[in-house]
Design a protein around this motif. Sequence first.
Motif, PDB file in Angstrom:
ATOM      1  N   GLN A   1     -26.508  13.186  30.952  1.00  0.00           N
ATOM      2  CA  GLN A   1     -26.106  14.425  31.595  1.00  0.00           C
ATOM      3  C   GLN A   1     -25.227  15.223  30.653  1.00  0.00           C
ATOM      4  OE1 GLN A   1     -24.327  12.247  34.935  1.00  0.00           O
ATOM      5  NE2 GLN A   1     -25.512  13.573  36.273  1.00  0.00           N
ATOM      6  N   LEU A   2     -25.298  16.534  30.777  1.00  0.00           N
ATOM      7  CA  LEU A   2     -24.440  17.421  30.018  1.00  0.00           C
ATOM      8  C   LEU A   2     -23.189  17.675  30.860  1.00  0.00           C
ATOM      9  CD1 LEU A   2     -24.793  18.878  27.283  1.00  0.00           C
ATOM     10  CD2 LEU A   2     -25.501  20.887  28.573  1.00  0.00           C
ATOM     11  N   VAL A   3     -22.022  17.419  30.259  1.00  0.00           N
ATOM     12  CA  VAL A   3     -20.764  17.562  30.994  1.00  0.00           C
ATOM     13  C   VAL A   3     -19.791  18.443  30.226  1.00  0.00           C
ATOM     14  CG1 VAL A   3     -20.973  15.322  32.160  1.00  0.00           C
ATOM     15  CG2 VAL A   3     -19.742  15.461  29.985  1.00  0.00           C
TER      16      VAL A   3
ATOM     17  N   TYR B   1     -10.930  27.756  22.981  1.00  0.00           N
ATOM     18  CA  TYR B   1     -12.313  27.650  22.540  1.00  0.00           C
ATOM     19  C   TYR B   1     -13.062  26.567  23.290  1.00  0.00           C
ATOM     20  CZ  TYR B   1     -10.932  30.563  18.611  1.00  0.00           C
ATOM     21  OH  TYR B   1     -10.483  31.605  17.836  1.00  0.00           O
ATOM     22  N   VAL B   2     -14.390  26.687  23.268  1.00  0.00           N
ATOM     23  CA  VAL B   2     -15.278  25.657  23.792  1.00  0.00           C
ATOM     24  C   VAL B   2     -16.110  25.129  22.625  1.00  0.00           C
ATOM     25  CG1 VAL B   2     -16.990  27.357  24.563  1.00  0.00           C
ATOM     26  CG2 VAL B   2     -17.039  25.073  25.514  1.00  0.00           C
ATOM     27  N   CYS B   3     -16.131  23.819  22.463  1.00  0.00           N
ATOM     28  CA  CYS B   3     -16.871  23.178  21.376  1.00  0.00           C
ATOM     29  C   CYS B   3     -18.111  22.498  21.925  1.00  0.00           C
ATOM     30  CB  CYS B   3     -16.010  22.111  20.697  1.00  0.00           C
ATOM     31  SG  CYS B   3     -14.680  22.773  19.713  1.00  0.00           S
ATOM     32  N   THR B   4     -19.183  22.645  21.186  1.00  0.00           N
ATOM     33  CA  THR B   4     -20.431  21.964  21.511  1.00  0.00           C
ATOM     34  C   THR B   4     -21.257  21.889  20.238  1.00  0.00           C
ATOM     35  OG1 THR B   4     -22.252  21.871  23.104  1.00  0.00           O
ATOM     36  CG2 THR B   4     -21.689  24.051  22.206  1.00  0.00           C
ATOM     37  N   GLY B   5     -22.395  21.260  20.307  1.00  0.00           N
ATOM     38  CA  GLY B   5     -23.270  21.220  19.141  1.00  0.00           C
ATOM     39  C   GLY B   5     -23.800  22.605  18.805  1.00  0.00           C
ATOM     40  N   GLN B   6     -24.154  22.804  17.541  1.00  0.00           N
ATOM     41  CA  GLN B   6     -24.755  24.075  17.114  1.00  0.00           C
ATOM     42  C   GLN B   6     -25.895  24.428  18.071  1.00  0.00           C
ATOM     43  OE1 GLN B   6     -24.027  26.167  14.623  1.00  0.00           O
ATOM     44  NE2 GLN B   6     -22.540  24.970  13.484  1.00  0.00           N
ATOM     45  N   MET B   7     -25.849  25.621  18.629  1.00  0.00           N
ATOM     46  CA  MET B   7     -26.815  26.003  19.655  1.00  0.00           C
ATOM     47  C   MET B   7     -28.225  26.248  19.130  1.00  0.00           C
ATOM     48  SD  MET B   7     -24.696  28.396  22.220  1.00  0.00           S
ATOM     49  CE  MET B   7     -23.448  27.685  23.273  1.00  0.00           C
ATOM     50  N   GLU B   8     -28.367  26.403  17.841  1.00  0.00           N
ATOM     51  CA  GLU B   8     -29.693  26.655  17.284  1.00  0.00           C
ATOM     52  C   GLU B   8     -30.352  25.397  16.724  1.00  0.00           C
ATOM     53  OE1 GLU B   8     -30.845  29.547  18.072  1.00  0.00           O
ATOM     54  OE2 GLU B   8     -28.864  30.122  18.780  1.00  0.00           O
ATOM     55  N   SER B   9     -29.579  24.305  16.547  1.00  0.00           N
ATOM     56  CA  SER B   9     -30.171  23.153  15.877  1.00  0.00           C
ATOM     57  C   SER B   9     -29.864  21.797  16.505  1.00  0.00           C
ATOM     58  CB  SER B   9     -29.727  23.128  14.408  1.00  0.00           C
ATOM     59  OG  SER B   9     -28.311  23.067  14.333  1.00  0.00           O
ATOM     60  N   VAL B  10     -28.747  21.643  17.169  1.00  0.00           N
ATOM     61  CA  VAL B  10     -28.355  20.350  17.728  1.00  0.00           C
ATOM     62  C   VAL B  10     -28.851  20.271  19.183  1.00  0.00           C
ATOM     63  CG1 VAL B  10     -26.366  18.897  18.321  1.00  0.00           C
ATOM     64  CG2 VAL B  10     -26.351  20.237  16.210  1.00  0.00           C
ATOM     65  N   PRO B  11     -29.528  19.203  19.575  1.00  0.00           N
ATOM     66  CA  PRO B  11     -30.061  19.128  20.940  1.00  0.00           C
ATOM     67  C   PRO B  11     -29.030  19.446  22.034  1.00  0.00           C
ATOM     68  CG  PRO B  11     -30.980  17.358  19.644  1.00  0.00           C
ATOM     69  CD  PRO B  11     -29.939  18.034  18.784  1.00  0.00           C
ATOM     70  N   ALA B  12     -27.849  18.860  21.967  1.00  0.00           N
ATOM     71  CA  ALA B  12     -26.842  19.146  23.002  1.00  0.00           C
ATOM     72  C   ALA B  12     -26.449  20.618  22.987  1.00  0.00           C
ATOM     73  CB  ALA B  12     -25.605  18.273  22.803  1.00  0.00           C
ATOM     74  N   GLY B  13     -26.426  21.218  21.820  1.00  0.00           N
ATOM     75  CA  GLY B  13     -26.124  22.639  21.712  1.00  0.00           C
ATOM     76  C   GLY B  13     -27.222  23.500  22.322  1.00  0.00           C
TER      77      GLY B  13
ATOM     78  N   GLU C   1     -10.147  23.669  23.943  1.00  0.00           N
ATOM     79  CA  GLU C   1      -9.697  23.307  25.288  1.00  0.00           C
ATOM     80  C   GLU C   1     -10.825  22.706  26.117  1.00  0.00           C
ATOM     81  OE1 GLU C   1      -7.651  26.345  27.445  1.00  0.00           O
ATOM     82  OE2 GLU C   1      -6.072  26.511  25.935  1.00  0.00           O
ATOM     83  N   VAL C   2     -12.045  23.079  25.795  1.00  0.00           N
ATOM     84  CA  VAL C   2     -13.218  22.592  26.524  1.00  0.00           C
ATOM     85  C   VAL C   2     -14.271  22.149  25.529  1.00  0.00           C
ATOM     86  CG1 VAL C   2     -15.102  23.271  28.076  1.00  0.00           C
ATOM     87  CG2 VAL C   2     -12.794  24.091  28.523  1.00  0.00           C
ATOM     88  N   GLY C   3     -14.999  21.121  25.892  1.00  0.00           N
ATOM     89  CA  GLY C   3     -16.149  20.687  25.120  1.00  0.00           C
ATOM     90  C   GLY C   3     -17.325  20.529  26.060  1.00  0.00           C
ATOM     91  N   ILE C   4     -18.511  20.715  25.537  1.00  0.00           N
ATOM     92  CA  ILE C   4     -19.721  20.447  26.312  1.00  0.00           C
ATOM     93  C   ILE C   4     -20.507  19.413  25.528  1.00  0.00           C
ATOM     94  CG2 ILE C   4     -21.791  21.408  27.365  1.00  0.00           C
ATOM     95  CD1 ILE C   4     -20.302  24.115  27.511  1.00  0.00           C
ATOM     96  N   VAL C   5     -20.577  18.217  26.102  1.00  0.00           N
ATOM     97  CA  VAL C   5     -21.133  17.057  25.415  1.00  0.00           C
ATOM     98  C   VAL C   5     -21.960  16.238  26.408  1.00  0.00           C
ATOM     99  CG1 VAL C   5     -19.174  16.962  23.796  1.00  0.00           C
ATOM    100  CG2 VAL C   5     -19.096  15.617  25.892  1.00  0.00           C
ATOM    101  N   TYR C   6     -22.570  15.172  25.911  1.00  0.00           N
ATOM    102  CA  TYR C   6     -23.265  14.246  26.796  1.00  0.00           C
ATOM    103  C   TYR C   6     -22.240  13.358  27.503  1.00  0.00           C
ATOM    104  CZ  TYR C   6     -27.506  15.419  24.183  1.00  0.00           C
ATOM    105  OH  TYR C   6     -28.539  16.079  23.587  1.00  0.00           O
TER     106      TYR C   6
END
Length: 121
Positions: free
Chosen positions: A18-20, A46-58, A97-102
């Motif tokens: 799940q993405l959380v 800021y919100v951190c996540t994987g690169q939106m163009e290349s990383v699956p979670a992004g 402050e926020v991350g979007i990860v598995y």
Amino acid sequence: VHKKLINSSSVHPILLNQLVAISPKHLNIHFKPQSSFNFAQSFKGYVCTGQMESVPAGKYTKQSLTKLNWLNGLKGRIVGTDDVRSALAFVERGECEVGIVYKTDALISRKVKIIGTFPAN
């Protein structure tokens, strides 16, 4: 299932993730996975996540933020990382402050908490 070789009722997922949304444990950030909720205003940094163009979670993050109508409100505040573990590390250190990860990645850290789960759709 698409080729009608098996019945969809006989298919059962055995592995999933799940993405959380996560934050450092000491922060109190609200999260409601609804388009009416103004996620961008629920935190300041800021919100951190994987690169939106290349990383699956992004890529999944971009899809989720777009579907919830949150992407435009977060422009200029999204930090793309090389992988989910890097996004997790940024949040652990308080650089985001926020991350979007598995969910599985979030659960390995004692420095962050899950503040919400994105809908599977």
